[in-house]
Design an enzyme around this catalytic site. Structure first.
Site, PDB file in Angstrom:
ATOM      1  N   HIS A   1      -5.146  -0.872   0.911  1.00  0.00           N
ATOM      2  CA  HIS A   1      -4.478  -2.016   0.896  1.00  0.00           C
ATOM      3  C   HIS A   1      -4.864  -2.831   1.929  1.00  0.00           C
ATOM      4  CE1 HIS A   1      -0.155  -4.022   0.342  1.00  0.00           C
ATOM      5  NE2 HIS A   1      -1.441  -4.600  -0.401  1.00  0.00           N
TER       6      HIS A   1
ATOM      7  N   SER B   1       3.055  -5.542   2.526  1.00  0.00           N
ATOM      8  CA  SER B   1       3.210  -6.978   1.551  1.00  0.00           C
ATOM      9  C   SER B   1       3.955  -7.893   2.575  1.00  0.00           C
ATOM     10  CB  SER B   1       3.902  -6.498   0.424  1.00  0.00           C
ATOM     11  OG  SER B   1       3.166  -5.759  -0.381  1.00  0.00           O
TER      12      SER B   1
ATOM     13  N   TYR C   1       4.976  -8.840 -15.144  1.00  0.00           N
ATOM     14  CA  TYR C   1       4.913  -9.479 -13.755  1.00  0.00           C
ATOM     15  C   TYR C   1       3.787  -8.804 -13.235  1.00  0.00           C
ATOM     16  CZ  TYR C   1       4.860  -9.574  -8.733  1.00  0.00           C
ATOM     17  OH  TYR C   1       4.477  -9.773  -7.482  1.00  0.00           O
TER      18      TYR C   1
ATOM     19  N   ARG D   1       4.319 -16.905  -7.420  1.00  0.00           N
ATOM     20  CA  ARG D   1       2.880 -16.731  -7.148  1.00  0.00           C
ATOM     21  C   ARG D   1       1.831 -17.739  -7.606  1.00  0.00           C
ATOM     22  NH1 ARG D   1       1.688 -11.396  -4.706  1.00  0.00           N
ATOM     23  NH2 ARG D   1       3.801 -10.625  -4.490  1.00  0.00           N
TER      24      ARG D   1
ATOM     25  N   ARG E   1       7.346  -6.297  -8.378  1.00  0.00           N
ATOM     26  CA  ARG E   1       6.874  -4.908  -8.790  1.00  0.00           C
ATOM     27  C   ARG E   1       8.398  -4.253  -8.821  1.00  0.00           C
ATOM     28  NH1 ARG E   1       4.807  -2.535  -4.657  1.00  0.00           N
ATOM     29  NH2 ARG E   1       4.561  -4.288  -3.374  1.00  0.00           N
TER      30      ARG E   1
ATOM     31  N   ASP F   1      -6.501  -8.351  -0.188  1.00  0.00           N
ATOM     32  CA  ASP F   1      -5.648  -7.265  -0.683  1.00  0.00           C
ATOM     33  C   ASP F   1      -6.163  -5.933  -0.644  1.00  0.00           C
ATOM     34  OD1 ASP F   1      -2.779  -7.033  -1.338  1.00  0.00           O
ATOM     35  OD2 ASP F   1      -3.212  -6.908  -3.265  1.00  0.00           O
TER      36      ASP F   1
ATOM     37  N   LYS G   1      -2.954  -3.370  -8.372  1.00  0.00           N
ATOM     38  CA  LYS G   1      -2.210  -2.255  -7.449  1.00  0.00           C
ATOM     39  C   LYS G   1      -2.431  -1.023  -8.358  1.00  0.00           C
ATOM     40  CE  LYS G   1      -0.734  -4.948  -4.722  1.00  0.00           C
ATOM     41  NZ  LYS G   1      -1.335  -5.166  -3.327  1.00  0.00           N
TER      42      LYS G   1
ATOM     43  N   CYS H   1       3.217  -9.602   5.180  1.00  0.00           N
ATOM     44  CA  CYS H   1       2.872  -9.565   6.650  1.00  0.00           C
ATOM     45  C   CYS H   1       1.752 -10.794   6.886  1.00  0.00           C
ATOM     46  CB  CYS H   1       2.927  -8.310   7.049  1.00  0.00           C
ATOM     47  SG  CYS H   1       4.431  -7.557   7.302  1.00  0.00           S
TER      48      CYS H   1
END
Ligand code: OXD
Ligand code: MN
Length: 612
Positions: A246, A268, A217, A395, A68, A297, A226, A270
């Site tokens: 989130h 993100s 991406y 990913r 991102r 997510d 997002k 974690c």
């Protein structure tokens, strides 16, 4: 397609981008197979070993397009203050002009794919419909996984438009001034020339519009994720009285067969995907716990007719980070990605299977790295730095229905009732393993003061803290001070509010060793949380909130001594008073717009700490 408004908008966007042809996606298997073949022919996809990884494909992004791009992501509101100090801002006129110049003619020689998609179960009154126009087959195939899309959504949009009063179906002169009631998010995307200097990710909340150009991406290009489900949805949620967050959503089926659901926000990287798919530890096996994954997510949460908070995962797939995912850290994810998965920027092995750092199996002797170069373990670059085979942000995109722990509630229109909201970050020293807020308002303060430390091994200087309220810093589509205000308002409306907790799996000792084993063992903390929600255990009051009495945590089978448990739950008032300085600096940027309740909580915490 009967909706004139939709077809006119597509016509307008096509005249801007000038594709050779326009193709409406129907979401069928035949279409998927045709597009996969076309992508293979064009070199956009590589077919993986179908005997070992059926239905799986491989993709490499452009070298400059691997994550991102927050610095190129903008909220375009007429008034800069409405985007707030934590977002990049551009006026709508400038946004349309600058991105319009890049979109102009960008699809010449290409097909414009029209993807009707639903965020949330199709037909649910709470779901939001979007239409993404894109010139990337990779994007179509990924959207096919992470959203519900195709003919069923077109039919739903038609149904919604038939229900509108006749006048509001009329086409306005400018598509971005669409009349109220025509409810779909206009998502325009082109990879254009993938030039980072001609890349913009723009959100126009007032127009329910997203324009993303110059990137392929996932986080920049799969506009349902997002861009719609967090940035645009958070703006809509504030207007409509719900929460777009989130957060993962998981069900914990306890010994009595009851399922308690929790929603948890972590920045993100974690461990949200890992927690959402947790495997109960051996020591608690005898209690018969089962985990049900609703989402990993994003959570959309509304107040139900019973006054509780109900959560839906608007997505239908998982766009997960590959490195570090293996059969020990997340066996459920590993099972999920054995079929029908698109792998991006991982190592391609000679037998057309895949590998990544921290993945399963022996390190392959050789392969092609994420840049398509021959790669061997131990290779170093000119500076002597170890060359990774997979990009650190490589990913996998997999259908959630592949997940062995997927909840049978994912299609429930009203979602699942949330017993606890959990905030969490990576803090080596400060935050205890778990604490509970005193009430909703204090819980909002706990979320608003969330932060995560960068470790020396990872990003930068040890102990450096990035404040990331509710893990929404990069995703809140409007002024974050107003967002805190919205959370506070929601608290007044929810008659059966979930309890709000904070967790920290990452506390370390003086030698930087983790004190808590994490992964499946985290269920012990979740068990305490659920017990608190169900009024089964007491707690100990501290200046920052309630912490567990160690005797109330089930440690069966876990070899961790009492002293370490005490350190895990320790609260050092001086450290917390130091933390308050960083919190104050962060809040100061919002000026008068920060709700007074947040400052009240700040002062109350300061007082409680000083009393110690
Ligand atoms: C993220 C993601 O960046 O989910 O948070 O991809
Ligand atoms: Mn995320």
């Amino acid at each position: 397609m009967t909706n004139k408004c939709v077809s006119e908008w597509i016509k307008e966007m096509a005249s801007l981008c000038q594709p050779d042809s326009i193709y409406w996606c129907d979401g069928s298997i035949e279409e998927k197979e045709r597009l996969q073949q076309e992508a293979i022919n064009k070199g956009e996809l590589i077919e993986l070993n179908q005997a070992k990884l059926p239905g799986c494909f491989y993709h490499r992004t452009a070298l400059n397009d691997v994550a991102r791009t927050e610095q190129l992501t903008f909220i375009c509101t007429p008034d800069k203050e409405d985007a707030g100090p934590t977002n990049n801002w551009m006026s709508p006129d400038e946004g349309y002009r600058r991105a319009g110049a890049i979109f102009s003619g960008s699809m010449k020689g290409r097909t414009m794919y029209v993807i009707p998609f639903s965020m949330g179960p199709v037909g649910s009154p709470f779901s939001k419909i979007g239409i993404q126009l894109t010139d990337s087959i990779y994007v179509v195939l990924n959207m096919r996984i992470v959203t519900r899309m195709g003919k069923v959504v077109t039919a739903e949009l038609d149904k919604r438009s038939r229900l509108l009063p006749k006048r509001s179906r009329l086409l306005p002169k400018r598509s971005r001034l669409l009349p109220k009631g025509v409810d779909f998010t206009r998502c325009l995307h082109s990879i254009a020339d993938l030039d980072v200097n001609r890349r913009l990710i723009l959100h126009f909340p007032q127009d329910n519009t997203i324009w993303s150009v110059g990137s392929g991406y996932g986080g920049n290009a799969l506009l349902g994720k997002k861009c719609l489900s967090l940035r645009i949805a958070s703006y809509i949620a504030q207007k409509e009285g719900w929460l777009a967050e989130h957060m993962l959503i998981m069900g914990i089926e306890g010994p009595n067969g009851n399922v308690d659901y929790i929603a948890a926000a972590f920045p993100s990287a974690c461990g949200k995907t890992n927690l959402a798919m947790l495997i109960p530890p051996m020591g608690l096996k005898h209690k018969g716990y089962r985990i049900w994954t609703v989402g990993d997510d994003i959570a959309w949460m509304r107040i139900g007719s019973d006054g509780a908070l109900w959560a839906v995962n608007p997505e239908f797939g998982i766009f997960g980070v590959a490195p570090g995912t293996n059969s020990k850290t997340n066996p459920t994810a590993m099972a999920t990605i054995q079929s029908d998965t698109i792998y991006t920027n991982v190592v391609l092995k000679p037998d057309k299977t895949v590998w990544w750092e921290g993945g399963d199996g022996p390190i392959p002797d050789n392969g092609l790295d994420w840049q398509g170069r021959q790669w061997k373990p131990g290779m170093t670059d000119a500076t002597g730095t170890h060359i990774k085979g997979a990009h650190p942000n490589s990913r996998f995109t997999a259908p959630i229905t592949n997940c062995p722990s997927v909840s049978h509630c994912i299609e429930q229109h009203q979602g699942v009732p949330i017993s606890a909201i959990i905030f969490g970050g990576r803090r080596a020293r400060l935050a205890p393993l778990v604490y509970e807020s005193f009430n909703w308002q204090h819980g909002v303060f706990v979320g608003a003061t969330m932060a995560s430390e960068r470790t020396a091994a990872q990003y930068g200087a040890l102990g450096e803290v990035r404040r990331d309220p509710m893990a929404m810093l990069p995703f809140c589509g409007y002024n974050m001070a107003d967002y805190f205000g919205h959370w506070l308002k929601m608290g007044n409306l929810i008659t059966k509010p979930p309890l709000i907790f904070n967790v920290n799996w990452f506390r370390t000792d003086e030698n930087n060793n983790f004190l808590w084993p994490g992964y499946g063992e985290n269920l012990r903390v979740l068990e305490w949380i659920i017990n608190r929600c169900n009024g089964k255990v007491e707690s100990i009051e501290t200046p920052i909130g309630y912490v567990p009495d160690i005797k109330d945590m089930d440690m069966t089978g876990l070899d961790i001594d009492t002293k370490d448990m005490e350190r895990l739950l320790e609260i050092n008032p001086n450290d917390w008073l130091g933390e308050l300085k960083s919190i104050r600096d962060f809040f100061a940027q919002f000026g008068d717009r920060l709700p007074s309740e947040i400052w009240d909580e700040y002062k109350a915490l300061e007082k409680r700490l000083q009393r110690r």
